[in-house]
Design a protein around this motif. Structure first.
Motif, PDB file in Angstrom:
ATOM      1  N   CYS A  54     -11.516   3.358  -1.826  1.00 56.80           N
ATOM      2  CA  CYS A  54     -11.859   3.297  -3.330  1.00 56.80           C
ATOM      3  C   CYS A  54     -11.097   2.157  -4.253  1.00 56.80           C
ATOM      4  N   CYS A  55     -10.971   1.258  -3.807  1.00 59.30           N
ATOM      5  CA  CYS A  55      -9.912   0.715  -4.707  1.00 59.30           C
ATOM      6  C   CYS A  55     -10.546  -1.261  -4.191  1.00 59.30           C
ATOM      7  N   ARG A  88      -5.034   0.444 -10.072  1.00 55.14           N
ATOM      8  CA  ARG A  88      -6.334   0.407  -9.848  1.00 55.14           C
ATOM      9  C   ARG A  88      -6.518  -0.062 -11.709  1.00 55.14           C
ATOM     10  N   CYS A 119      -3.115   3.832  -1.667  1.00 56.71           N
ATOM     11  CA  CYS A 119      -3.739   2.383  -2.305  1.00 56.71           C
ATOM     12  C   CYS A 119      -3.258   1.206  -2.685  1.00 56.71           C
ATOM     13  N   CYS A 132      -7.479   3.494   1.765  1.00 57.94           N
ATOM     14  CA  CYS A 132      -7.821   3.664   0.894  1.00 57.94           C
ATOM     15  C   CYS A 132      -9.149   2.571   0.356  1.00 57.94           C
ATOM     16  N   THR A 153      -2.189   6.867  -5.502  1.00 53.60           N
ATOM     17  CA  THR A 153      -2.027   7.663  -3.550  1.00 53.60           C
ATOM     18  C   THR A 153      -2.051   7.192  -2.997  1.00 53.60           C
ATOM     19  N   ARG A 186       0.930  -1.195   0.076  1.00 50.84           N
ATOM     20  CA  ARG A 186       0.188   0.343   0.141  1.00 50.84           C
ATOM     21  C   ARG A 186       1.103   0.779   0.240  1.00 50.84           C
TER      22      ARG A 186
END
Length: 94
Positions: free
Chosen positions: A85-86, A56, A39, A83, A36, A16
């Protein structure tokens, strides 16, 4: 667990992003590529000429200089940013 440059992880590692240790240009480039803080990144191959990673859902090849500036921790570590969002199902080592 401590932060280490991306180049210090072997192929197959899922790590990460903890921080980007570089100037404004390097940081902007890495953020634009989706690296980011927090992530997950899978190291696909690493050698003296560069580092191929999956971030991603995309494969990216970084020169050794840029890969050295990306500080990472083990994906399961509690340290560093996280994160949401992944998709985690895509970030498993083969």
């Amino acid at each position: 667990m401590t932060q280490k440059p991306l180049t210090h992880y072997p192929s197959g590692s899922v790590v990460r992003v903890a921080d980007i240790n570089g100037g404004q240009g390097a940081r902007s480039r890495m953020l634009a590529l989706g690296m980011t803080p927090g992530c997950p990144v899978e190291v696909l191959a690493e050698d003296h000429s560069g580092c191929r990673v999956r971030v991603r859902g995309s494969e990216v090849v970084l020169c050794c200089g840029l890969a050295e500036k990306i500080l990472a921790v083990e994906n399961e570590a509690s340290e560093g940013p996280h994160c949401d969002c992944c998709p985690t199902q895509h970030m498993k080592a083969s």
